[in-house]
Design a protein around this motif. Structure first.
Motif, PDB file in Angstrom:
ATOM      1  N   VAL A 264      37.786   3.258  61.187  1.00 29.37           N
ATOM      2  CA  VAL A 264      36.666   4.289  61.079  1.00 29.37           C
ATOM      3  C   VAL A 264      35.464   3.841  61.768  1.00 29.37           C
ATOM      4  O   VAL A 264      34.739   4.574  62.065  1.00 29.37           O
ATOM      5  CB  VAL A 264      36.546   4.878  59.760  1.00 29.37           C
ATOM      6  CG1 VAL A 264      35.930   6.240  59.535  1.00 29.37           C
ATOM      7  CG2 VAL A 264      37.857   5.150  58.955  1.00 29.37           C
ATOM      8  N   TYR A 265      35.131   2.494  61.269  1.00 36.39           N
ATOM      9  CA  TYR A 265      33.875   2.012  61.574  1.00 36.39           C
ATOM     10  C   TYR A 265      33.493   2.325  62.953  1.00 36.39           C
ATOM     11  O   TYR A 265      32.452   2.110  63.377  1.00 36.39           O
ATOM     12  CB  TYR A 265      33.753   0.717  61.155  1.00 36.39           C
ATOM     13  CG  TYR A 265      33.708   0.581  59.644  1.00 36.39           C
ATOM     14  CD1 TYR A 265      32.464   1.267  58.974  1.00 36.39           C
ATOM     15  CD2 TYR A 265      34.418   0.066  58.714  1.00 36.39           C
ATOM     16  CE1 TYR A 265      32.250   1.335  57.610  1.00 36.39           C
ATOM     17  CE2 TYR A 265      34.302  -0.081  57.482  1.00 36.39           C
ATOM     18  CZ  TYR A 265      33.110   0.493  56.794  1.00 36.39           C
ATOM     19  OH  TYR A 265      33.122   0.496  55.579  1.00 36.39           O
TER      20      TYR A 265
ATOM     21  N   LEU B 202      32.300   5.711  63.588  1.00 38.25           N
ATOM     22  CA  LEU B 202      31.357   5.939  62.923  1.00 38.25           C
ATOM     23  C   LEU B 202      29.802   5.065  63.455  1.00 38.25           C
ATOM     24  O   LEU B 202      28.816   5.836  63.895  1.00 38.25           O
ATOM     25  CB  LEU B 202      31.256   5.192  61.360  1.00 38.25           C
ATOM     26  CG  LEU B 202      30.807   6.093  60.305  1.00 38.25           C
ATOM     27  CD1 LEU B 202      31.326   7.434  60.289  1.00 38.25           C
ATOM     28  CD2 LEU B 202      31.003   5.338  58.893  1.00 38.25           C
TER      29      LEU B 202
ATOM     30  N   GLY C  99      29.962  11.418  64.629  1.00 37.51           N
ATOM     31  CA  GLY C  99      30.364  10.158  63.848  1.00 37.51           C
ATOM     32  C   GLY C  99      30.283  10.705  62.365  1.00 37.51           C
ATOM     33  O   GLY C  99      31.141  10.507  61.460  1.00 37.51           O
ATOM     34  N   LEU C 100      29.481  11.615  62.017  1.00 39.52           N
ATOM     35  CA  LEU C 100      29.465  12.388  60.735  1.00 39.52           C
ATOM     36  C   LEU C 100      30.823  12.966  60.464  1.00 39.52           C
ATOM     37  O   LEU C 100      31.558  12.784  59.313  1.00 39.52           O
ATOM     38  CB  LEU C 100      28.378  13.445  60.700  1.00 39.52           C
ATOM     39  CG  LEU C 100      27.097  13.175  60.459  1.00 39.52           C
ATOM     40  CD1 LEU C 100      26.087  14.041  60.305  1.00 39.52           C
ATOM     41  CD2 LEU C 100      27.093  12.401  59.106  1.00 39.52           C
TER      42      LEU C 100
ATOM     43  N   ALA D 299      33.534  10.556  60.014  1.00 39.62           N
ATOM     44  CA  ALA D 299      33.309   9.850  58.415  1.00 39.62           C
ATOM     45  C   ALA D 299      33.837  10.629  57.292  1.00 39.62           C
ATOM     46  O   ALA D 299      34.841  10.330  56.568  1.00 39.62           O
ATOM     47  CB  ALA D 299      31.946   9.613  57.896  1.00 39.62           C
ATOM     48  N   ALA D 300      33.429  11.817  57.260  1.00 37.92           N
ATOM     49  CA  ALA D 300      33.808  12.928  56.238  1.00 37.92           C
ATOM     50  C   ALA D 300      35.455  12.943  56.485  1.00 37.92           C
ATOM     51  O   ALA D 300      36.343  13.126  55.481  1.00 37.92           O
ATOM     52  CB  ALA D 300      33.352  14.132  56.332  1.00 37.92           C
TER      53      ALA D 300
ATOM     54  N   VAL E 153      37.487   9.835  55.476  1.00 35.61           N
ATOM     55  CA  VAL E 153      37.564   9.369  53.972  1.00 35.61           C
ATOM     56  C   VAL E 153      38.514  10.385  53.262  1.00 35.61           C
ATOM     57  O   VAL E 153      38.982   9.973  52.458  1.00 35.61           O
ATOM     58  CB  VAL E 153      36.132   9.537  53.504  1.00 35.61           C
ATOM     59  CG1 VAL E 153      35.931   9.513  52.031  1.00 35.61           C
ATOM     60  CG2 VAL E 153      35.241   8.305  54.079  1.00 35.61           C
TER      61      VAL E 153
ATOM     62  N   GLU F  23      41.933   9.894  54.222  1.00 37.44           N
ATOM     63  CA  GLU F  23      42.649   8.495  53.643  1.00 37.44           C
ATOM     64  C   GLU F  23      43.402   8.613  52.358  1.00 37.44           C
ATOM     65  O   GLU F  23      44.217   7.872  51.900  1.00 37.44           O
ATOM     66  CB  GLU F  23      41.632   7.462  53.518  1.00 37.44           C
ATOM     67  CG  GLU F  23      41.810   6.372  54.619  1.00 37.44           C
ATOM     68  CD  GLU F  23      40.239   5.572  54.731  1.00 37.44           C
ATOM     69  OE1 GLU F  23      39.697   5.263  53.689  1.00 37.44           O
ATOM     70  OE2 GLU F  23      39.876   5.346  55.914  1.00 37.44           O
TER      71      GLU F  23
ATOM     72  N   GLY G  77      36.555   0.142  53.115  1.00 35.67           N
ATOM     73  CA  GLY G  77      37.189   1.173  53.769  1.00 35.67           C
ATOM     74  C   GLY G  77      36.581   2.539  53.462  1.00 35.67           C
ATOM     75  O   GLY G  77      36.567   3.574  54.393  1.00 35.67           O
ATOM     76  N   ALA G  78      36.252   3.013  52.144  1.00 33.40           N
ATOM     77  CA  ALA G  78      35.770   4.116  51.825  1.00 33.40           C
ATOM     78  C   ALA G  78      34.302   4.372  51.279  1.00 33.40           C
ATOM     79  O   ALA G  78      33.659   5.015  51.812  1.00 33.40           O
ATOM     80  CB  ALA G  78      36.690   4.719  50.809  1.00 33.40           C
TER      81      ALA G  78
ATOM     82  N   VAL H 281      31.917   3.600  54.139  1.00 34.11           N
ATOM     83  CA  VAL H 281      31.934   4.470  55.129  1.00 34.11           C
ATOM     84  C   VAL H 281      30.973   5.585  54.376  1.00 34.11           C
ATOM     85  O   VAL H 281      30.110   6.126  55.208  1.00 34.11           O
ATOM     86  CB  VAL H 281      33.149   5.238  55.070  1.00 34.11           C
ATOM     87  CG1 VAL H 281      33.318   6.446  55.907  1.00 34.11           C
ATOM     88  CG2 VAL H 281      34.075   4.318  55.888  1.00 34.11           C
TER      89      VAL H 281
ATOM     90  N   VAL I  41      27.499   4.536  55.159  1.00 35.16           N
ATOM     91  CA  VAL I  41      27.119   4.822  56.606  1.00 35.16           C
ATOM     92  C   VAL I  41      26.732   6.277  56.856  1.00 35.16           C
ATOM     93  O   VAL I  41      25.874   6.572  57.569  1.00 35.16           O
ATOM     94  CB  VAL I  41      28.115   4.275  57.535  1.00 35.16           C
ATOM     95  CG1 VAL I  41      27.634   4.548  59.022  1.00 35.16           C
ATOM     96  CG2 VAL I  41      28.252   2.635  57.379  1.00 35.16           C
ATOM     97  N   PHE I  42      27.550   7.122  56.271  1.00 33.51           N
ATOM     98  CA  PHE I  42      27.529   8.652  56.128  1.00 33.51           C
ATOM     99  C   PHE I  42      26.056   9.061  55.765  1.00 33.51           C
ATOM    100  O   PHE I  42      25.293   9.663  56.475  1.00 33.51           O
ATOM    101  CB  PHE I  42      28.476   9.032  55.326  1.00 33.51           C
ATOM    102  CG  PHE I  42      28.659  10.484  55.337  1.00 33.51           C
ATOM    103  CD1 PHE I  42      29.567  11.181  56.379  1.00 33.51           C
ATOM    104  CD2 PHE I  42      28.085  11.591  54.702  1.00 33.51           C
ATOM    105  CE1 PHE I  42      29.534  12.375  56.610  1.00 33.51           C
ATOM    106  CE2 PHE I  42      28.135  12.824  54.533  1.00 33.51           C
ATOM    107  CZ  PHE I  42      28.889  13.351  55.584  1.00 33.51           C
TER     108      PHE I  42
ATOM    109  N   MET J 296      23.414   8.004  58.039  1.00 31.42           N
ATOM    110  CA  MET J 296      23.412   8.979  59.199  1.00 31.42           C
ATOM    111  C   MET J 296      22.668  10.019  58.919  1.00 31.42           C
ATOM    112  O   MET J 296      22.082  10.836  59.722  1.00 31.42           O
ATOM    113  CB  MET J 296      24.790   9.202  59.688  1.00 31.42           C
ATOM    114  CG  MET J 296      25.643   8.151  60.414  1.00 31.42           C
ATOM    115  SD  MET J 296      27.262   8.801  60.594  1.00 31.42           S
ATOM    116  CE  MET J 296      27.719   8.302  62.319  1.00 31.42           C
TER     117      MET J 296
END
Lengths: 322, 190, 178
Positions: A119-120, A123, A138-139, A142-143, A146, A149, B62-63, B66, B69-70, B73
């Protein structure tokens, strides 16, 4: 296998995966052509296979440009992350009875970890580009990642319950009597959809969404860095297909033919199915994607989990659990 | 071999943690933090806890990161944010925490020097973790799950869409509200 | 719940229908090898034709240039010694031409015609500008018998007023005779 052999095999797997991803770019276009009543790239070489080489030459010789407003280090680092993570994911996949790079007892978790690290790439690529479309991509990613997953991990827990192990070789061995796609069809369904969302392929390519976001997270990318993103995406496709085969379709199990051939055939069909999904289904809206995830997928997964646990306890009197 | 790997990953973990603290660009700091978490995962693996290592990668790196980072952003930090961070790094602010953690470090070193054979060498897999969690620690697991459920309900309450009441006498807002309420009804019926 | 099932089923049906396309033939025309049929009245490249006698038809009336929507036609009129009009130069910029055929409809002498040929590719944009010698062909195009000067009342050398086909002799307006 000895250490030297393992290293050689790992290099072979890497080469095969990258080569496969390259050929897949051409194969996908041809297959989409078949389903859309057209030909696809068919000019260069037999059946257009040399299109791969042409694309590669083009991408390699392109100007390697970093936008002046971008965060330079992160911008260059981002595309490598997805390729590295996806290639690492191949390490735990069993290609045959004794044909694997490593067989750790947390193989499944290792795979989940690697896909979540991928993901990174998206992102940070979106963040470092310093571009509003890239940022939105990217946003979204990310959502999306997550959220999906969660179901991805949970949908595999049914398989783990039935086989009683996180090791992929054990999971394949546990499918000798019956492939897990039958008792775990709900898990397969959720894993399939979560897998598409994880590798952000169509129909769930909202981070890219070329209609709304020009190209999403890789708007500012070009040349080899863009190729890395594409390579990562196709590696992810192969990896998810291989995982589906391993977890639900008996991996290398099969009569007559050598195990690795069976594995290859099954993976090929799953890849074709993914491309069929791309050809058939339009991209959902972003809120639809989210509500599908949390309102449909999560309940299905939880029902599957509870039912599998109950049945496993009832059938084996707790034998498979402990 | 393991010792060398341990020291390499430990060095990376320390190095990246320091960098995560001192970077003024929030995104860079987060990347260092992620690498630090990965290095810690490697250490877990080397110490014979592969399950914990995998969970470290899946959940923390991983979660949770993230989500960090979200948030970065969403915040749209720019040059101003970098400048503010730079001001925070003056010694007046960090000297006291540094002294306190230095004291802790000395205590830690003293405790470690008294211990013998710190590494157990036994492999702790998923099964052991599960048995321990649902054996002696089942109460803690249940309490944690209650807490998480409470958090989930709270998040749902904060994030839910407010239902607007459509009344007949409120003519000006009627079209909008009926539209929204039918939409909500549709969703509810789904 | 029903709605959910319906939307799910619709996706499955879509996948099945797309899968059935595995066995349908591709619609693509492999163009450079497989040329499509072009009707005789297809509007493609513009040519200037000649009348049956082998003289150029164009009288440089400028109607085509006036009708042209993207203004890609340029020409200038000249008069030959025998009294016939002709274009001193005739220039069509095919990089602007939209092949609409309005010039052909505007032409009173059937000189300018569109033919079924569209393969005009150049590496240099300037090569898309066609001069008169590039446009002129040695034939009558779509209208084989038409000759403007044979039916028009204009006097040229060898044909005075009133000598054209279906043309009455000119009336002497100064005479009082009926």
């Amino acid at each position: 296998m000895s250490d030297g052999m393992t290293v050689l095999f790992a290099l072979g797997v890497m080469a095969a995966a990258v080569g496969g991803a390259a050929v897949l770019t051409w194969f996908e276009r041809r297959l989409l052509g078949v389903w859309q009543d057209r030909y696809g790239p068919n000019r260069l070489g037999p059946f257009g296979i040399l299109q791969v080489a042409a694309d590669m030459i083009k991408l390699l010789t392109k100007h390697d440009w970093v936008p002046p407003f971008a965060d330079r280090v992160v911008f260059i680092f981002a595309p490598t992350a997805i390729v590295v993570a996806m290639l690492m994911g191949f390490a735990v996949i069993p290609f045959g009875p004794d044909l694997h790079i490593i067989d750790v007892n947390i193989g499944l978790l290792f795979f989940l970890g690697m896909t979540s690290l991928a993901v990174y790439s998206v992102l940070l690529g979106g963040l470092a580009s310093n571009n509003k479309y890239a940022l939105l991509g990217g946003l979204r990613s990310a959502a999306q990642m997550v959220s999906y997953e969660v179901f991805m991990g949970l949908s595999l827990m049914g398989v783990v319950m039935l086989s009683g192990s996180f090791s992929l070789q054990d999971i394949v061995a546990a499918q000798r009597d019956m492939w897990f796609c039958i008792p775990q069809f709900l898990g397969l369904f959720v894993f399939l959809i979560a897998g598409i969302a994880e590798s952000h392929r169509l129909p769930f390519d909202l981070p890219e969404a070329e209609h709304e976001l020009t190209a999403g997270f890789h708007t500012e990318y070009g040349g080899m860095k863009f190729a890395m993103f594409m390579l990562g995406e196709y590696l992810g496709l192969i990896l998810i297909s291989a995982m589906i085969v391993t977890l639900f379709f008996g991996g290398w199990l099969g009569p007559w033919l050598p195990p690795i051939v069976w594995f290859g055939i099954k993976t090929f069909f799953v890849i074709c199915f993914f491309i069929l999904l791309r050809a058939a289904i339009p991209r959902p809206r972003y809120d639809q994607l989210m509500s599908l995830g949390w309102k449909v997928m999560l309940p299905i997964t939880l029902i599957n989990l509870v039912a599998t646990g109950a049945i496993a306890l009832w059938m084996h009197d707790g034998g498979a659990m402990t | 071999m393991e010792v060398i790997l341990f020291y390499i990953s430990a060095f990376i973990a320390l190095f990246t943690t320091v960098f995560a603290l001192t970077r003024t660009n929030a995104a860079h700091a987060l990347i260092y933090l992620i690498i630090s978490l990965l290095a810690v995962a490697v250490i877990f693996f080397l110490l014979g806890a592969p399950f914990a290592a995998a969970l470290e990668v899946v959940i923390y790196a991983g979660a949770i990161m993230v989500l960090f980072v979200f948030v970065i952003m969403m915040l749209n930090l720019g040059e101003a944010g970098v400048e503010r961070e730079r001001q925070r790094l003056n010694p007046k602010i960090w000297i006291l925490p540094a002294i306190l953690s230095g004291v802790l470090l000395i205590e830690l070193l003293l405790v470690i020097s008294k211990l013998e054979a710190p590494a157990t060498g036994t492999l702790i897999g998923a099964k052991q973790v599960g048995l321990t969690l649902f054996g002696p620690y089942v109460l803690a697991v249940e309490i944690a799950s209650m807490l998480l459920l409470a958090g989930l309900v709270g998040a749902y309450h904060v994030g839910r869409r407010f239902r607007l009441r459509a009344t007949d006498d409120d003519a000006t807002e009627a079209p909008l509200t009926t539209e929204i309420s039918t939409e909500i009804q549709k969703e509810v019926s789904q | 719940m029903m709605q959910l099932w319906e939307s799910f089923w619709s996706q499955i049906r879509t996948i099945w229908r797309v899968l059935k396309h595995t066995f349908t033939k591709a619609e693509t025309v492999q163009y450079p090898e497989q040329k499509p049929y072009l009707a005789p009245r297809y509007r493609g490249r513009i040519v200037l034709t000649k009348d049956p006698d082998g003289d150029e038809r164009c009288v440089a009336c400028n109607l085509c240039a006036a009708a042209c929507p993207p203004d890609c036609i340029a020409l200038q009129q000249g008069t030959r010694e025998d009294g016939r009009w002709y274009p001193e130069f005739f220039r069509i910029n095919f990089s602007r031409c939209i092949m609409c055929g309005l010039c052909e409809e505007a032409c009173p002498t059937n000189a300018i015609q569109l033919i079924p040929d569209f393969e005009m590719c150049e590496y240099d944009r300037q090569n898309m500008v066609y001069e008169k010698e590039h446009l002129m062909i040695d034939g009558t195009g779509k209208y084989h018998d038409y000759n403007f000067y044979r039916v028009a009342g204009m006097a040229i050398e060898g044909k005075d007023k009133g000598e054209a086909e279906n043309e009455a002799p000119p009336i002497d307006v100064r005479s009082l005779l009926p």
